[in-house]
Design an enzyme around this catalytic site. Structure first.
Site, PDB file in Angstrom:
ATOM      1  N   ASP A 192     -21.431 -31.815 -13.708  1.00  0.00           N
ATOM      2  CA  ASP A 192     -22.375 -31.032 -14.340  1.00  0.00           C
ATOM      3  C   ASP A 192     -22.197 -29.673 -14.716  1.00  0.00           C
ATOM      4  O   ASP A 192     -21.355 -28.870 -13.714  1.00  0.00           O
ATOM      5  CB  ASP A 192     -23.988 -30.917 -13.530  1.00  0.00           C
ATOM      6  CG  ASP A 192     -24.863 -29.982 -14.396  1.00  0.00           C
ATOM      7  OD1 ASP A 192     -25.314 -30.166 -15.165  1.00  0.00           O
ATOM      8  OD2 ASP A 192     -25.361 -29.022 -13.563  1.00  0.00           O
ATOM      9  N   GLU A 229     -19.215 -31.575 -18.403  1.00  0.00           N
ATOM     10  CA  GLU A 229     -20.273 -30.708 -19.130  1.00  0.00           C
ATOM     11  C   GLU A 229     -19.681 -29.166 -19.281  1.00  0.00           C
ATOM     12  O   GLU A 229     -19.519 -28.660 -17.998  1.00  0.00           O
ATOM     13  CB  GLU A 229     -21.638 -30.748 -18.861  1.00  0.00           C
ATOM     14  CG  GLU A 229     -22.535 -29.839 -19.820  1.00  0.00           C
ATOM     15  CD  GLU A 229     -23.901 -29.325 -19.239  1.00  0.00           C
ATOM     16  OE1 GLU A 229     -24.877 -28.880 -19.678  1.00  0.00           O
ATOM     17  OE2 GLU A 229     -24.065 -29.373 -17.738  1.00  0.00           O
TER      18      GLU A 229
END
Length: 627
Positions: free
Chosen positions: A274, A311
């Site tokens: 993330d 990401e």
């Protein structure tokens, strides 16, 4: 096998590891502690001192402790203070983030996936889901009966939003505070293993979202053990992780060992990291490079294909460039630029970060190169942004028209189905599934789910609850949305976000589902679509229109397709592109079969022939040599 940290760090196994002889080894990193003890709560309460090891570790083997035993660590500080906390590497928190940790015997689970070796990255069709809202029950177990329908759709990779233990029983998962522990309300370690095992039996890979940029505030006790965090950097979500300061070797070890933990003990096939723009590391060898190398070596040792897919909003090509040429060597990354270009063309929205997008040329570049901003000036950021990714293959980019962030970070959590007409939903599906990249769908997208996906929490701290409410309001100022967002703490916000699975069989929902199924099937069966080679790709914008043509062909030259994407609201006439020969229509989203206004394209067209595309439609053609 047990997850072992790199030996050069003096690390080794951390946490509680039971052995077959009835002993359990407890090991914790607490470099500033005067001494550490483990308090066993069950089956017989006792306090056992741990021995100090190198680099601030404390460890002991304790007799008569097996799976299910609960425990806490007692940390004696140098100032004479005493605190009692759960294990930073807890495998399970059955009573939540403030309760004791529980010993887990991973060797007790009987896996039946010994023949599973994983999937090749270019073949992945990903499906992101949130365990709590994907089913009425909101558990891992409840997902299993739906796997057959996902496989029938053509999905082969399930992407789980974070499952590490978070406070309360409802959360997106990014407030996790025990990176090694599986959320108790979802079904704990046993539930996750049963889900992964079931997926592998059906030849479905499992990707797991992990958060290495921060920990949530409530129940975050890592500061009590050691300098896991730093005040040298700031993140939007909390204290930054200490990846490059004093004591950072063992902090890095903690997170790298965590990645290997998911692969070893839960047989996870890919890790989505993330928001790596919140990971700050100025050391010579970046944490992400070290993580990627550790995962790659471990995957080789267990003889499975395992991937690391971050990401990032940095548009920094170094993330996915090989280590040999100065990159971090990660396998692929999410491409937000593709989403933003597609979203603005479909909705016309230009607020917030959408200010940087809206031209058809943006989507053309995303298809051709990956990053749209590759050093150009960004009006939203008020500076130049990004680096060029045109030398990277298409398989290194995950693309999507929706995901948890792009839906859930809207004030009212509207999905695309609530923003654009039915024809545009099919156009979005075509853009994602025909792109020379790895496609990702967000749960319910495939049938046009109408329920919103809102932001929700169930914190216990009143001050934190108010801070979350204020934070959400502040986030939306860039978008000039009217009104107040739904209360994240209200259980109704969470319940409203549960998808309505049975809708997939009804009316237009069933039509859209079948359209997705058809496109995925074509993607797999047509070599020109499945090879993901941008060296065999030609993308262009038709004159001054909002129409893109995209041709792809395979290495043998035996398969060639042409996709035409019309983002105009009106019908558009274009000439079929070269090369010479026949173009056979494979699918046209305007066809009555797909509840469209009716196709105006003949079954067969020749190069140079004029063809008319209906407004907001996508057509796919297969090239055939003249006979």
């Amino acid at each position: 096998g047990r997850v072992r940290a790199p030996a050069r760090r003096g690390g080794g196994v951390i946490g509680a590891l039971p052995a077959r002889d009835g002993t359990c080894r407890f090991r914790v990193w607490a470099p500033r502690a005067e001494r550490v003890e483990v308090r066993i709560l069950a089956p017989h309460e006792r306090v056992v001192p741990l021995e100090r090891e190198d680099l601030g570790h404390h460890a002991a083997e304790v007799d008569g402790v097996g799976a299910g035993a609960r425990y806490l660590y007692r940390v004696h500080r140098a100032d004479g203070g005493l605190i009692e906390r759960p294990d930073p590497a807890s495998q399970y928190q059955p009573d939540g983030v403030h309760g004791p940790s529980e010993v887990v015997d991973h060797a007790a689970f009987r896996w039946t996936d010994s023949g599973w070796k994983g999937l090749l990255l270019p073949s992945m069709i990903m499906y992101e889901l949130h365990t709590g809202t994907f089913t009425t029950e909101g558990t891992f177990e409840a997902i299993i009966p739906r796997l057959g329908d996902l496989k029938d759709l053509g999905i082969n990779t399930i992407g789980l939003m974070p499952v590490a233990q978070f406070p309360g029983d409802r959360n997106w998962g990014y407030d996790g505070v025990y990176p090694y522990a599986v959320q108790n309300s979802y079904g704990g370690p046993e539930g996750l293993k049963r889900l992964v095992n079931a997926c592998h039996q059906m030849e479905l890979a499992v990707s797991l979202d992990v958060v290495y940029n921060h920990l949530g505030p409530e129940g975050n006790y890592l500061w009590d053990f050691g300098p896991y965090f730093t005040d040298r950097y700031k993140t939007p979500w909390g204290e930054a992780i200490n990846f490059d300061g004093p004591y950072s070797d063992e902090v890095r070890n903690y997170f790298i060992a965590n990645a290997l933990h998911w692969i070893t003990e839960y047989h996870i096939d890919a890790l989505r990291i993330d928001a790596i723009h919140g990971i700050f590391d100025f050391s010579a060898r970046h944490f992400l490079q070290e993580l990627g190398e550790a995962v790659r070596l471990h995957a080789q040792s267990v003889r499975r294909d395992v991937y690391v897919i971050p990401e990032s909003d940095l548009n920094d090509v170094r993330v996915i460039r090989p280590v040999e040429v100065g990159g971090h060597g990660l396998d692929a990354q999410w491409n937000d630029d593709f989403h933003h270009a597609l979203h603005t063309l479909l909705t016309g929205e230009r607020n917030g970060y959408y200010e940087d997008f809206g031209k058809i040329e943006h989507l053309e570049k995303a298809l051709r190169e990956g990053f749209i901003y590759s050093g150009e000036y960004s009006p939203f950021r008020k500076r130049r942004h990004g680096s060029s990714s045109k030398d990277r293959p298409g398989l290194q980019f995950v693309v999507f028209s929706q995901n948890h962030d792009q839906v859930g970070n809207r004030m009212r959590g509207e999905r695309l189905s609530g923003l654009v007409p039915f024809e545009a939903l099919k156009l979005a599906a075509g853009a994602v599934l025909l792109a020379p990249n790895i496609p990702l769908l967000f749960m319910g997208e495939e049938y046009g789910e109408k329920a919103p996906f809102l932001y929700f929490v169930s914190h216990g701290d009143k001050a934190l609850i108010e801070a979350v409410r204020k934070g959400r309001n502040d986030e939306f100022k860039h978008f000039a949305w009217d009104g107040e967002p739904p209360d994240p703490q209200d259980e109704r916000t969470f319940l409203t976000s549960k998808i309505n699975w049975e809708e997939r069989w009804q009316g237009e929902h069933a039509v859209l589902l079948n359209f997705y199924r058809t496109l995925i099937k074509l993607r797999r069966e047509i070599p020109a679509l499945s090879e993901l080679d941008r060296n065999r790709l030609a993308v262009s914008v038709i004159d001054d229109s909002r129409v893109i043509t995209m041709q792809q062909w395979n290495g043998l030259g035996t398969s060639r397709i042409c996709g035409i994407f019309n983002f105009e609201a009106n019908d558009v006439n274009i000439a079929m592109p070269a090369p010479e020969g026949r173009w056979r229509k494979v699918v046209d989203s305007a066809d009555r079969e797909w509840n469209g206004p009716g196709t105006m394209i003949p079954v067969v067209a020749h190069s140079g022939d004029g063809v008319t595309l209906r407004g907001q439609s996508i057509a796919l053609f297969l090239h055939e040599e003249e006979r």
